[in-house]
Enzyme design. Sequence first.
Site, short mmCIF file in Angstrom:
data_model
loop_
_atom_site.label_atom_id
_atom_site.label_comp_id
_atom_site.label_asym_id
_atom_site.label_seq_id
_atom_site.Cartn_x
_atom_site.Cartn_y
_atom_site.Cartn_z
N CYS A 138 -5.19 5.84 -3.53
CA CYS A 138 -4.54 4.53 -3.54
C CYS A 138 -3.20 4.68 -4.27
O CYS A 138 -3.18 4.95 -5.47
CB CYS A 138 -5.41 3.48 -4.25
SG CYS A 138 -4.64 1.86 -4.44
N CYS A 164 0.86 -1.19 0.00
CA CYS A 164 0.00 0.00 0.00
C CYS A 164 0.89 1.23 0.00
O CYS A 164 1.62 1.47 0.97
CB CYS A 164 -0.92 -0.01 1.22
SG CYS A 164 -1.93 1.47 1.38
#
Length: 283
Positions: free
Chosen positions: A220, A75
């Site tokens: 993201c 991430c």
Amino acid sequence: MDASERIFKYHGLGNDFVVLDRRSTGVDIDAEQSRWLCDRRRGIGADGVLALLPSSRGVARMVVHNADGSIAEMCGNGLRCAVKYLVDQSGQHPATLDVETGAGVLACKPGYGDGGVVGVDISMGPARLVAANLPSGTTGQPFVDAPVPGHPDLRGTAVNMGNPHLVLLDQPLEDAERLGPALEHHPAFPDRTNVEFVRVDEDGLTVVVWERGCGLTQACGTGACASAVAAVLGKRLPANAWLRVTLPGGDLRIRVPDDLSDIRLRGPVAFVFEGVVALPRAR
């Protein structure tokens, strides 16, 4: 009785995380604890939990727990949050630090300002077009600008940024909430997938991401990287340039080399609060 534990809340462009420093014990949390921490009504509220564990290869090993209790390999926004926590807690100002992730050991360059780390430049590692968790994994052929099986009106590019992505260039952004859930569970992606809905602009990209295990989020990092890779592969944007990728929460900068060997990501990060919670015991 539930155990008390100190938590730290951070966000990168509104993509928010609870950070748990477990380097002293080496004990990770379980899926139920992750779901409780991420619950915005009954817990703390977050898109994910970052458990920091001991590492012999970096300053820490970051495990990313999604809001649904599943684990993500990587991430980008979360890594920036972890870097800010690690640097701010150390009281030092390192030029670089290595963090172990499910996508390997990644080199991170903190950017400093008032309040410590205000941004991070991350070496995100290579973008892979052939991987076991992509549609191309069984055939060895990249899935690039190809028809999406079962969705005759969609064409996509599958990119592995440590985690899987399906990038849909020129797909209306408002389709994310409608199409995202089904595409996340597309049978061509054995581990499910993140899905990017991308508008190509003259000077960059505008992207909405349906995140695997989270749904719609403000930003993201790996999705921004995958989107930039697809745009470069499609010759819609140039390689070897810092590209703007605008997400609902704000802008990231992504650089894609010709050979896809080391995608770079730059973006801001912010501390929100710290506190003590009665964390449910692991089962």
